[in-house]
Scaffold this motif. Structure first.
Motif, PDB file in Angstrom:
ATOM      1  N   THR A 198      10.921 -12.046   9.721  1.00 35.06           N
ATOM      2  CA  THR A 198       9.894 -12.149  10.769  1.00 35.06           C
ATOM      3  C   THR A 198      10.506 -12.082  12.167  1.00 35.06           C
ATOM      4  N   ILE A 199      11.759 -12.605  12.304  1.00 35.22           N
ATOM      5  CA  ILE A 199      12.416 -12.497  13.612  1.00 35.22           C
ATOM      6  C   ILE A 199      12.394 -11.063  14.100  1.00 35.22           C
ATOM      7  N   LEU A 200      12.688 -10.121  13.167  1.00 36.46           N
ATOM      8  CA  LEU A 200      12.827  -8.718  13.575  1.00 36.46           C
ATOM      9  C   LEU A 200      11.511  -8.152  14.075  1.00 36.46           C
ATOM     10  N   THR A 201      10.432  -8.448  13.351  1.00 35.07           N
ATOM     11  CA  THR A 201       9.145  -7.900  13.818  1.00 35.07           C
ATOM     12  C   THR A 201       8.796  -8.512  15.166  1.00 35.07           C
ATOM     13  N   TYR A 202       9.113  -9.797  15.319  1.00 38.36           N
ATOM     14  CA  TYR A 202       8.840 -10.484  16.587  1.00 38.36           C
ATOM     15  C   TYR A 202       9.631  -9.828  17.704  1.00 38.36           C
ATOM     16  N   LEU A 203      10.887  -9.550  17.387  1.00 33.15           N
ATOM     17  CA  LEU A 203      11.789  -8.976  18.376  1.00 33.15           C
ATOM     18  C   LEU A 203      11.293  -7.614  18.867  1.00 33.15           C
ATOM     19  N   GLN A 204      10.846  -6.774  17.908  1.00 31.11           N
ATOM     20  CA  GLN A 204      10.389  -5.430  18.297  1.00 31.11           C
ATOM     21  C   GLN A 204       9.290  -5.528  19.360  1.00 31.11           C
ATOM     22  N   THR A 205       8.267  -6.328  19.051  1.00 35.03           N
ATOM     23  CA  THR A 205       7.141  -6.406  19.993  1.00 35.03           C
ATOM     24  C   THR A 205       7.580  -7.030  21.300  1.00 35.03           C
ATOM     25  N   MET A 206       8.348  -8.104  21.196  1.00 33.97           N
ATOM     26  CA  MET A 206       8.727  -8.829  22.408  1.00 33.97           C
ATOM     27  C   MET A 206       9.532  -7.926  23.343  1.00 33.97           C
ATOM     28  N   VAL A 207      10.492  -7.199  22.780  1.00 30.43           N
ATOM     29  CA  VAL A 207      11.326  -6.353  23.640  1.00 30.43           C
ATOM     30  C   VAL A 207      10.481  -5.256  24.274  1.00 30.43           C
ATOM     31  N   PHE A 208       9.599  -4.665  23.475  1.00 35.11           N
ATOM     32  CA  PHE A 208       8.836  -3.554  24.033  1.00 35.11           C
ATOM     33  C   PHE A 208       7.897  -4.033  25.130  1.00 35.11           C
ATOM     34  N   TYR A 209       7.248  -5.183  24.894  1.00 37.37           N
ATOM     35  CA  TYR A 209       6.303  -5.656  25.894  1.00 37.37           C
ATOM     36  C   TYR A 209       6.984  -6.212  27.133  1.00 37.37           C
ATOM     37  N   ASN A 210       8.299  -6.468  27.054  1.00 36.16           N
ATOM     38  CA  ASN A 210       9.001  -6.967  28.234  1.00 36.16           C
ATOM     39  C   ASN A 210      10.219  -6.103  28.517  1.00 36.16           C
ATOM     40  N   LEU A 211      10.066  -4.798  28.248  1.00 37.43           N
ATOM     41  CA  LEU A 211      11.212  -3.901  28.190  1.00 37.43           C
ATOM     42  C   LEU A 211      12.112  -3.998  29.418  1.00 37.43           C
ATOM     43  N   PHE A 212      11.502  -3.843  30.620  1.00 39.12           N
ATOM     44  CA  PHE A 212      12.348  -3.718  31.804  1.00 39.12           C
ATOM     45  C   PHE A 212      12.946  -5.054  32.203  1.00 39.12           C
ATOM     46  N   ILE A 213      12.266  -6.138  31.794  1.00 40.39           N
ATOM     47  CA  ILE A 213      12.823  -7.454  32.116  1.00 40.39           C
ATOM     48  C   ILE A 213      14.086  -7.689  31.298  1.00 40.39           C
ATOM     49  N   PHE A 214      14.093  -7.249  30.036  1.00 44.30           N
ATOM     50  CA  PHE A 214      15.299  -7.365  29.222  1.00 44.30           C
ATOM     51  C   PHE A 214      16.391  -6.437  29.743  1.00 44.30           C
ATOM     52  N   LEU A 215      15.993  -5.207  30.075  1.00 44.39           N
ATOM     53  CA  LEU A 215      17.001  -4.227  30.494  1.00 44.39           C
ATOM     54  C   LEU A 215      17.723  -4.702  31.742  1.00 44.39           C
ATOM     55  N   ASN A 216      17.055  -5.535  32.504  1.00 44.89           N
ATOM     56  CA  ASN A 216      17.630  -6.010  33.755  1.00 44.89           C
ATOM     57  C   ASN A 216      18.669  -7.092  33.494  1.00 44.89           C
ATOM     58  N   ASN A 217      18.825  -7.490  32.220  1.00 46.83           N
ATOM     59  CA  ASN A 217      19.683  -8.621  31.897  1.00 46.83           C
ATOM     60  C   ASN A 217      20.684  -8.164  30.833  1.00 46.83           C
ATOM     61  N   GLU A 218      21.896  -7.856  31.289  1.00 50.96           N
ATOM     62  CA  GLU A 218      22.854  -7.199  30.397  1.00 50.96           C
ATOM     63  C   GLU A 218      23.207  -8.082  29.204  1.00 50.96           C
ATOM     64  N   GLU A 219      23.348  -9.360  29.485  1.00 50.33           N
ATOM     65  CA  GLU A 219      23.742 -10.288  28.443  1.00 50.33           C
ATOM     66  C   GLU A 219      22.709 -10.293  27.322  1.00 50.33           C
ATOM     67  N   ALA A 220      21.464 -10.286  27.716  1.00 45.88           N
ATOM     68  CA  ALA A 220      20.390 -10.316  26.717  1.00 45.88           C
ATOM     69  C   ALA A 220      20.457  -9.082  25.828  1.00 45.88           C
ATOM     70  N   VAL A 221      20.708  -7.915  26.454  1.00 46.20           N
ATOM     71  CA  VAL A 221      20.777  -6.688  25.662  1.00 46.20           C
ATOM     72  C   VAL A 221      21.888  -6.811  24.623  1.00 46.20           C
ATOM     73  N   ASN A 222      23.022  -7.338  25.042  1.00 45.64           N
ATOM     74  CA  ASN A 222      24.122  -7.487  24.086  1.00 45.64           C
ATOM     75  C   ASN A 222      23.772  -8.439  22.961  1.00 45.64           C
ATOM     76  N   ASP A 223      23.120  -9.553  23.330  1.00 44.19           N
ATOM     77  CA  ASP A 223      22.728 -10.513  22.300  1.00 44.19           C
ATOM     78  C   ASP A 223      21.832  -9.855  21.262  1.00 44.19           C
ATOM     79  N   ILE A 224      20.899  -9.055  21.751  1.00 41.01           N
ATOM     80  CA  ILE A 224      19.943  -8.448  20.817  1.00 41.01           C
ATOM     81  C   ILE A 224      20.673  -7.462  19.908  1.00 41.01           C
ATOM     82  N   ARG A 225      21.594  -6.681  20.509  1.00 46.06           N
ATOM     83  CA  ARG A 225      22.324  -5.722  19.697  1.00 46.06           C
ATOM     84  C   ARG A 225      23.085  -6.471  18.588  1.00 46.06           C
ATOM     85  N   TRP A 226      23.733  -7.564  18.996  1.00 41.95           N
ATOM     86  CA  TRP A 226      24.525  -8.341  18.034  1.00 41.95           C
ATOM     87  C   TRP A 226      23.630  -8.874  16.909  1.00 41.95           C
TER      88      TRP A 226
END
Length: 1801
Positions: A1618-1646
């Protein structure tokens, strides 16, 4: 008017015009227009100024403002800057007259908008307009306090007109306007209230954003931070959010380079992305914000297609706005508007980047079913910017599409895109020099598209060929190659290619001949009598003829000769039927003749004439019913080829006249009609003004190639000032010839008809029709040279002190007045004939049809028809759009278009008949039309009515003359009216959809006649309600009057400000309107007149009311007419006059009428009357800071502050005694004081200063006494209550606001006078639990509570003593049908009321909402009602909210679902006030934070266990031993309901605390979509879905990721999945806010890569899907590290398979190595699937890597197969270009893989 524009010095304009229409100068008579324009302008200034000074808004003011708009249409803004400013100021003053009638206001507003349209013409220094009058007008009209009571009727259009008006005035508001606006509307900004929407709407409309930079501190800097903060902190999009976005968009456009948007970009883009509502994720429930609880698939599908269209619109609009900006930065003339600073202009690199990033999606959209049109428009704009990037890919798609036979949609789509980029393609230019070389191959390949079997393909091909041939001279230049050696490579290529032009033209003709022959095959045509072509055929005909004529216009002489020869032979060697094929061939011949009349006529005319003469030598032919096909075909051909330059026809006049003499009187109808066409075309060709050529280069192409090199002119725009239009202006010879034709052919017919009409000569019907056909053709052929009809003006229709003369425009014709005016003769004879036919042979309908046409044309026709002009104007605009260059602007159109536009200007002038005087000849003809409109034959009636309506719209005030005549037919006392006449008259009153509606002219004099007549016509003998058509007519009439009625003014006074402006205008010079200055006597007379007019209007109003009452009270009047009459009466309620007493008495009686319709009208009307009778309540100003004893805060702070503390509900200090009540300062409006206080805060004055309460009967005015008597009468009240508690529509009834208004008015105006009579009824109603009785009592109680606003303390206290027991009873009797009504009742009672006034009510509601006495349902209902009351009070009752929360908290573990849902909803409202908006103080109301902390404490037991949580539904009775877990689960269910309810409603979500609940939800939520799950699981899933769509603030990102990481270590694979489905929607709906935060992008990739190696297969696959999605939206990028990581994993060695006996169980748990290896393969697969539409450089290698695993054990093999099959599916469309990315070896492997047997295994 002698001399041209530069004649005597008095005539040249002495001013610089603001901006005139340049096309006027190019007209053949252009030099005469200067003087005409100045004369007109002087008249307009003089008369308009005069009308306003004489206080004559109508007719004078309106008449001359209309003239001004016509002037603008004809000449543009051809007046000096001074005049421009004066016109605007005068109209601004007129529009803002407070009592102005609404229809006049709209008229003035539209003109004012037009004057302000081109804002670059007037700078802020030239003009300043105040904003407040506009605001007051919007407030009065759009937020009218009386409209809902039916006291004001506004048209639907008024809102958009007013808003456009504000937009137009906005640039000119004074510099301190922003401050004033903020002070005015900030107090409305209470986010819980509807006023927020109003405030933001006003800000969006009014705030000026185009101030110059030096004034920015007085402009947006005052509000920018405040508003943008507000926007960013709101999470669920409230309604006003859209308006805020529009405001920012406008601000950004107007101030490029002055605002630094960088810090806001991530937030802005995230919000834009969210607003597109794109579907996300894998099969998750995606919840539209607004469908929180219910969503069915129908909605979802509509929703997704709606989103598709949104995306298409986005694709189309982005390029067009970039082009707009580039144009503004690089090409536009400098104006006073702030320019873009150089530092912020778009660079070439910016443009290239933009085009590159958007071209891909646009190319994909080309073939979509819905988007190809938008794609074509987008490509047109992109090609203007970067042709070299845009055109090649389009061509790549076009060439294969031209070859394909199987996909016609592909062809039409690509061709329409190529048409869009045609101009950029042909002109080549520095960016794309090789463009033109594609033209010929495209043209040649497009030829097969001329295909008789596929209509749409055929049309698009015609359009394609026509577009290209308009842009390019079709001249063979191949000989230049030998002569010149200075040509560029491209030019040489083009020269050699042009040799193909001749071939192309001939092949095109062959294709067309094929098309024509295939349409002839329908031999059935001949037998059936279908005159008309089918719609499709006529379109093809149009396409064919216009394309062919374009090609020939653009041909060189040599190619033309060959083409002419070919078309002549085709036409002469075949005989065509005249309906379809014949028309097409004749059109082609006409096109040829038009291009080179001399050569062509030499071929055609002698041939046709000789054939016709030969075939008619024998006189028998003349009388044949059926004619020889060859004869008909030649006649048709001849009639078409004479539509050419008249001068060239003169040499053939003898031959042509001979033909006419032979054929005009053929017996065969088909024959004489063709001959009439010939006559018509001869007359038109010789008498009209028109251009004779439309070549793309002035002077044509037949110059020797040594002097002229046509290739230079490819795609060249026309030069407006050197168009060298070749006009045909009739010469005296031609005019003489035309008159000769009229004398020879028209005169004899008129004589015959006159003899027939006088009874001197017999004629058969066919002969009459033949005569009339000839007359009509002569009229429409020569309408241009026949002077208009003359006659005496009909005087005294409308009194006016201003001249209302008609405007005569010169259109190049000098009428020859020495000759007889054939128009007058025709009018005389035709009228005589009409009366003769009507008396002797009324059934000769065909002749009547012709007569109607002739009368219509006699009145109107001056050479062109309005509807033809309109359609030409439309198609001109379409062509202009498809070919324009929006980047450079400056009218860079091609020459043919510019010529067309000049021609349209000429036609516009001929059609302008402004304010025609109404003369007696017109009167006679309109009366004839009326007579025909009431004839016995339906078809005659309907044709005549159309002509009748057109005529009515043309002549000034003729309606007043005609109305009495129409109404004659409706008079009840006439016995000679037939039913047909009656129906005809009703249709005449109804009017057509666009024109005048006689029944409803906005004018007292007219309505006073028509309305009573309509009602009384119910008694006419001809009226029969058995006939459905008549019933429908009356319904339509009543409906139209109700729809179109606008309140008509009673006060026509003109304020002094207007008069001052008018005087200034009369004094203005250039052109001066001197000689019109007014004497004081005249001005006195004007004022006198205006007073009389007001008195007259009032008199008319009262007469109308009385007449309608008389009508309605007539005996035997059918009920339908009674309803209509009462409907009309209810339209006459106004807010500036009380209804006459007699009508009040009538409406009060209607309350107890037997018919429910009439009762309903009565209720609305009496509610309105009570509003009219309401006495004004005195208000006094008050300083809120003095009341609170707190100084004014320095900065803005919203929310609970010390200075608005006193507004709160406080148990300690409630006004429970008389003294406390009177000293308490009540503030009724809930929003005051939340954001800021109003500049001038007013509250109601103390009781003794208010109107007297408890009056005796004799203290009332007469109108009030009527109502008082009725409502004091117990019998009347009893009957009324009985009616009100009846059911209307079972199950559909709701709480009715009209009835509530009625009772509110009764108790407001008469305080408690009627309570004694009502009390027993109320008690009896409350006890009865039927839904209609409960509704009735709810309406009365709401009316009572709201009506008691100004009662004294004693009265109020007594009232509550009565109400409390009633409400208690009602609440205990509440049922499923009535709980909504009680909710509405309590909410209505609390709306806009000070909570301290209602303390009795709140105490009652809070007693114990969850008593459990009436069962769970009653509990839920009580909560609902309570919520209704508290929600209305918003932020002013923190104490009550705390009490409620404290009461509810222990009850959160409710067992019953409906109570749980209700509690969830109530909690939402309790915490609604706890918002985190910028500069808002922490609220005194309950805080979410504290509540959630307490809840988490109770849910601890659930958090700590690891096993799956089951829903233990207990036995309801086992209340005893409930362990903590069970309690926890019950609590959790309620909390889920609360979270779901608040997700869509509250402004901001308190993320921090709710995040701690996430691990719990992850555990519970099921993985599959399955509705059989229990409530707990479904809710958890829903809740996750809603939370994942929530908007995150940047500071919350780390917190969320923290929770996700923690859950990824959970032991339950459901949670990890369920984390993964949650993650997909959350990232897409807040796309640019995440992209603005390099650390967050790395965490998600990991996180994702780690889950790829999960031991559970489902989790691994989901991780792969997530990874590919994140790669596809560029959230993560493919770098070598990732690739290496996956390749490494793929290489994991697998343990050898052991041979086993088949009997043993297979080992199911995958080994760790297999998991790793699978993870690697899944990673590669995710990378490949992340680019479905292209092949990046890394892809071939990955595909090779992947293919190595085809034979691995499952599940790897499956993954590989799926990936390959998906790759194949997504790359199939463009495989040709994708192939290039692979090496040959790779291709071999790939082909092998994709087609190999394993692929199908």
């Amino acid at each position: 008017m002698a001399g041209s524009g530069n004649g005597p010095p008095g005539e040249a304009p002495g001013f610089v015009p603001q901006k005139e229409i340049g096309y006027n100068k190019l007209l053949p008579y252009g030099d005469r227009l200067e003087a005409e324009a100045s004369r007109l302008l002087a008249q307009i200034k003089g008369n308009l100024g005069r009308a306003v000074q004489l206080q004559e808004l109508w007719p004078g003011g309106l008449f001359w403002t209309r003239k001004l708009s016509t002037y603008i249409r004809l000449y543009g803004r051809k007046f000096s800057k001074e005049d421009h400013v004066l016109f605007i100021k005068l109209l601004y003053e007129l529009v803002t007259i407070p009592k102005l009638e609404i229809s006049m206001m709209q008229g003035f507003a539209r003109l004012l908008i037009n004057l302000l349209k081109k804002k670059e013409l007037l700078s802020r220094d030239d003009l300043e307009l105040p904003w407040r009058p506009l605001y007051e007008m919007l407030e009065r009209i759009l937020y009218s306090k009386t409209e809902h009571l039916g006291l004001n009727w506004f048209p639907n259009s008024v809102e958009s007109v007013l808003k456009t008006l504000v937009k137009s005035c906005r640039p000119y508001f004074p510099e301190n306007a922003s401050t004033e606006m903020l002070d005015e509307w900030r107090p409305l900004m209470c986010p819980f209230d509807v006023t927020m929407q109003k405030a933001i709407t006003y800000f969006e409309l009014f705030l000026p954003t185009s101030l110059p930079p030096e004034l920015h501190h007085k402009g947006f800097k005052l509000w920018f931070d405040e508003f943008i903060g507000l926007w960013f902190s709101v999470q669920n999009l409230p309604q006003w959010e859209g308006h805020l976005v529009n405001l920012f968009a406008r601000l950004a456009t107007d101030n490029i380079g002055y605002i630094d948007w960088d810090p806001y970009v991530p937030k802005i883009f995230t919000r834009i992305l969210r607003s597109l509502n794109l579907p996300v994720g894998s099969g998750q429930v995606l919840v539209p914000r607004f469908l929180t609880n219910a969503y069915d698939i129908g909605h979802a599908v509509m929703w997704i297609t709606a989103m598709m269209n949104k995306l298409m619109k986005l694709l189309q609009r982005l390029p067009s706005s970039v082009v707009r900006r580039l144009h503004r930065e690089r090409y536009k003339k400098k104006t006073w508007l702030t320019p873009v600073p150089d530092s912020h202009k778009l660079t070439d690199q910016d443009v290239t980047d933009f085009v590159e990033c958007i071209i891909q999606p646009v190319l994909l959209a080309m073939f979509s079913k819905t988007g190809s049109l938008e794609a074509a428009q987008a490509l047109q704009n992109l090609a203007l910017m970067r042709p070299e990037l845009v055109i090649p890919p389009v061509l790549e798609k076009t060439y294969p599409a031209l070859e394909t036979l199987t996909e016609p949609h592909q062809l039409t789509a690509t061709l329409s895109c190529v048409i869009g980029v045609a101009r950029s393609l042909v002109s080549g230019g520095k960016w794309f020099p090789e463009g033109p070389t594609h033209m010929l191959p495209l043209l040649m390949r497009a030829l097969p598209g001329v295909d008789p079997n596929d209509f749409s393909k055929c049309m698009i091909t015609f359009q394609f060929i026509a577009t290209f041939s308009t842009l390019v001279p079709l001249v063979d230049c191949s000989s230049v190659l030998q002569e010149r050696d200075d040509l560029t490579e491209v030019e040489r290529e083009l020269c050699s290619a042009t040799a193909e032009f001749e071939d192309f033209v001939l092949q095109f003709m062959d294709r067309c001949f094929g098309l024509i022959e295939s349409s002839t095959l329908e031999q059935t045509r001949e037998e059936t009598e279908t005159e008309k072509m089918t719609h499709l055929e006529s379109l093809v005909e149009l396409g064919l003829s216009s394309t062919f004529s374009t090609i020939l216009t653009q041909c060189s002489k040599e190619i033309f000769k060959v083409a002419l020869e070919k078309v002549f032979n085709f036409a002469v060697s075949n005989i065509f039927e005249t309906r379809v094929a014949g028309r097409m061939v004749a059109d082609m011949c006409r096109a040829a003749v038009k291009c080179c009349p001399e050569e062509s006529l030499k071929l055609f005319v002698p041939h046709c004439c000789s054939v016709i003469t030969h075939l008619t030598i024998n006189d028998d032919v003349l009388h044949d019913e059926e004619l020889d096909k060859e004869l008909l075909w030649n006649l048709q051909l001849l009639s078409e080829i004479t539509r050419v330059d008249g001068k060239k026809l003169l040499p053939y006049r003898e031959q042509l006249v001979k033909i006419l003499q032979r054929t005009l009187h053929l017996t065969c109808k088909q024959g004489y009609i063709l001959s009439c066409n010939l006559l018509h075309h001869l007359l038109r060709s010789t008498t009209l003004i028109y251009p004779t050529e439309y070549c793309s280069v002035p002077g044509g192409f037949d110059k020797p190639l040594s002097e002229y090199f046509p290739i230079k002119d490819w795609g060249k725009p026309g030069d407006l000032w050197n168009l060298n239009i070749q006009w045909h202006v009739p010469s005296s010879k031609e005019i003489t010839f035309a008159y000769y034709l009229l004398d020879s052919f028209l005169q004899p017919e008129l004589t015959k008809l006159e003899h027939y009409a006088n009874g001197k000569q017999e004629m058969s019907r066919d002969d009459v029709q033949q005569c009339l056909t000839i007359v009509h053709n002569c009229l429409i052929g020569s309408g241009n040279i026949l002077p208009p009809l003359k006659g005496e003006r009909i005087a005294h229709l409308v009194p006016s002190l201003v001249s209302l003369e008609e405007t005569k425009l010169y259109t190049g014709v000098n009428y020859d007045l020495s000759r007889e005016n054939h128009r007058e003769t025709m009018a005389r004879v035709i009228r005589k004939l009409l009366h003769y036919i009507l008396n002797n042979s009324e059934d000769d309908t065909k002749s009547l049809f012709l007569i109607i046409k002739i009368i219509g044309d006699l009145l109107q026709f001056q050479g062109s028809h309005k509807h033809e002009f309109d359609s030409r104007w439309k198609s001109f605009n379409l062509v202009k759009k498809s070919m324009e260059n929006r980047l450079q602007g400056k009218k860079q159109h091609i020459r043919a278009l510019l010529i067309d536009r000049v021609m349209l200007q000429h036609e516009l002038r001929t059609l302008t008949v402004e304010g025609c005087e109404y003369k007696n000849i017109h009167q006679d003809m309109i009366r004839d039309l009326l007579c025909l409109s009431t004839s016995s034959y339906g078809q005659v009636r309907s044709k005549a009515q159309q002509a009748f309506f057109t005529a009515l719209g043309t002549y000034n005030f003729c309606c007043r003359d005609i109305i009495p005549l129409v109404l004659e037919f409706l008079r009840p006392d006439r016995h000679d009216v037939t039913q047909q006449q009656f129906k005809g008259a009703l249709y005449c009153l109804l009017g057509n959809h666009s024109g005048v509606c006689l029944a409803n002219l906005h004018d007292w004099d007219c309505i006073v006649q028509t309305w009573p007549a309509i009602v009384s016509s119910g008694l006419s003998k001809a009226m029969s309600l058995e006939k459905p058509s008549i019933v429908r007519l009356f319904d339509d009439l009543a409906e139209k009057i109700h729809r179109q009625y606008e309140t008509i003014g009673l006060d026509f006074s003109v304020p002094d400000k207007c008069v001052e402006m008018a005087i200034l205008m009369q004094k203005a010079k250039n052109p001066s309107a001197s000689g019109m200055m007014l004497s004081s006597e005249e001005i006195q007379l004007g004022i006198q007149r205006q007073k009389e007019k007001n008195a007259e209007a009032l008199q008319n109003y009262e007469n109308l009311v009385n007449m309608l009452l008389d009508c309605v009270n007539q005996r035997n009047l059918p009920w339908k007419f009674e309803h209509i009459g009462i409907g009309f009466l209810s339209l006459l309620l106004r807010d500036d006059r009380v209804l006459p007493v007699r009508a009040i008495r009538f409406f009060v009686q209607c309350l107890n009428h037997d018919a429910i319709v009439i009762r309903k009208m009565g209720i609305s009307a009496v509610a309105g009357i009570l509003k009219q009778l309401k006495r004004a309540h005195k208000k006094v100003s008050l300083c809120p800071y003095e009341v609170s004893g707190v100084p004014k805060p320095s900065s803005i702070q919203a929310g609970d502050r010390p200075d608005n503390q006193w507004l709160h509900f406080d148990c300690e200090s409630l006004p429970k005694t008389k003294q406390a009540w009177e000293s308490c300062c009540f503030v009724e409006k809930t929003h005051w004081g939340y954001y800021t206080w109003p500049q001038n805060m007013v509250v109601y004055a103390s009781a003794e200063q208010q109107p007297k309460l408890g009056r005796r009967r004799e203290e009332l005015v007469e109108a009030e006494q009527i109502i008082y008597d009725r409502f004091s009468d117990p019998k009347f009240v009893e009957q009324l209550i009985k009616f009100l508690s009846l059911e209307d529509r079972k199950g559909k009834d709701k709480f009715n606001p009209r009835r509530f208004c009625l009772f509110k008015g009764i108790f407001r105006n008469f305080d408690d006078a009627f309570l004694p009579v009502l009390k027993p009824h109320l008690e009896h109603l409350v006890a009865d639990s039927h839904e209609s009785t409960q509704r009735c009592v709810a309406e009365i109680i709401a009316g009572l509570i709201r009506g008691s606003k100004h009662w004294t303390f004693e009265k109020v206290e007594k009232l509550w003593k009565l109400l409390c027991p009633l409400l208690r009873t009602a609440l205990s009797n509440i049922t499923v049908e009535t709980y909504n009504d009680w909710g509405t009742c309590i909410a209505t009672s609390c709306e806009s009321r000070d909570p301290r006034k209602l303390h009795w009510l709140f105490e009652l509601l809070l007693e114990s909402p969850l008593s459990g006495e009436g069962g769970s349902f009653v509990d839920a209902c009580r909560l609902y009602v309570l919520q209704g009351g508290l929600a209305q009070q918003e932020w002013r009752v923190p104490e009550l909210l705390h009490r409620l929360l404290k009461y509810l908290e222990p009850k959160l573990t409710q067992v019953y679902k409906n109570v749980r849902e209700r509690i969830g909803s109530v909690l939402t409202y309790i915490f609604m006030i706890d918002v985190s908006l910028p500069n808002t103080a922490p609220t005194k109301s309950p805080h979410v934070h504290e509540f959630t902390t307490r809840i988490l404490e109770k849910l601890k037991p659930l958090m700590e266990v690891d096993e799956e949580i089951q829903n233990h539904v207990m036995d309801e009775n086992g209340v005893g031993e409930q362990d903590e877990r069970t309690q926890g689960i019950k609590l959790l269910k309620t909390i889920l309901k609360w979270l779901m309810a608040s997700a869509g409603r509250s402004f901001s979500t308190a993320v921090t605390e709710q995040l701690q609940l996430l691990p719990l939800f992850f555990k519970i939520a099921p993985v599959e979509n399955d509705n059989s799950y229990d409530e707990l699981k479904r809710d958890a899933k829903m809740c996750l879905s809603l939370m994942s769509q929530g908007l995150l603030y940047p500071q919350q990102v780390p917190l969320v990721l923290q929770v996700l990481k923690q859950t990824a270590r959970s032991s339950s694979w459901h949670a990890r999945y369920t984390i993964l489905t949650y993650l997909q929607t959350m990232v897409f709906y807040n796309l640019f806010i995440f992209l603005n935060n390099e650390e967050a992008v790395n965490d998600i990739r990991w996180l994702v890569i780690k889950l790829l190696e999960d031991e559970q297969l489902e989790v691994r696959e989901m991780a792969a899907t997530t990874l590919s999605g994140l790669l596809q939206c560029n959230f993560l990028t493919m770098d070598s590290l990732v690739q290496a990581h996956f390749e490494q994993l793929c290489k994991t060695r697998l343990p050898k398979k052991r041979k086993r006996d088949l009997g043993t169980v297979v080992d199911t748990i995958p080994s760790a190595d297999l998991v790793k290896r699978h993870a690697g393969v899944l990673g590669l697969s995710a990378c490949i699937l992340s680019s479905p539409y292209d092949v990046p450089t890394w892809m071939p290698q990955l595909l090779m890597d992947l293919s190595a695993h085809l034979n691995d054990p499952q599940p790897i093999e499956m993954t590989v197969k799926k990936t390959l099959s998906n790759f194949r599916r997504t790359h199939h469309d463009n495989w040709q270009e994708h192939k290039q990315q692979f090496t040959d070896d790779q291709l071999l492997v790939l082909t092998d893989l994709l087609v190999s047997p394993c692929y199908y295994a």
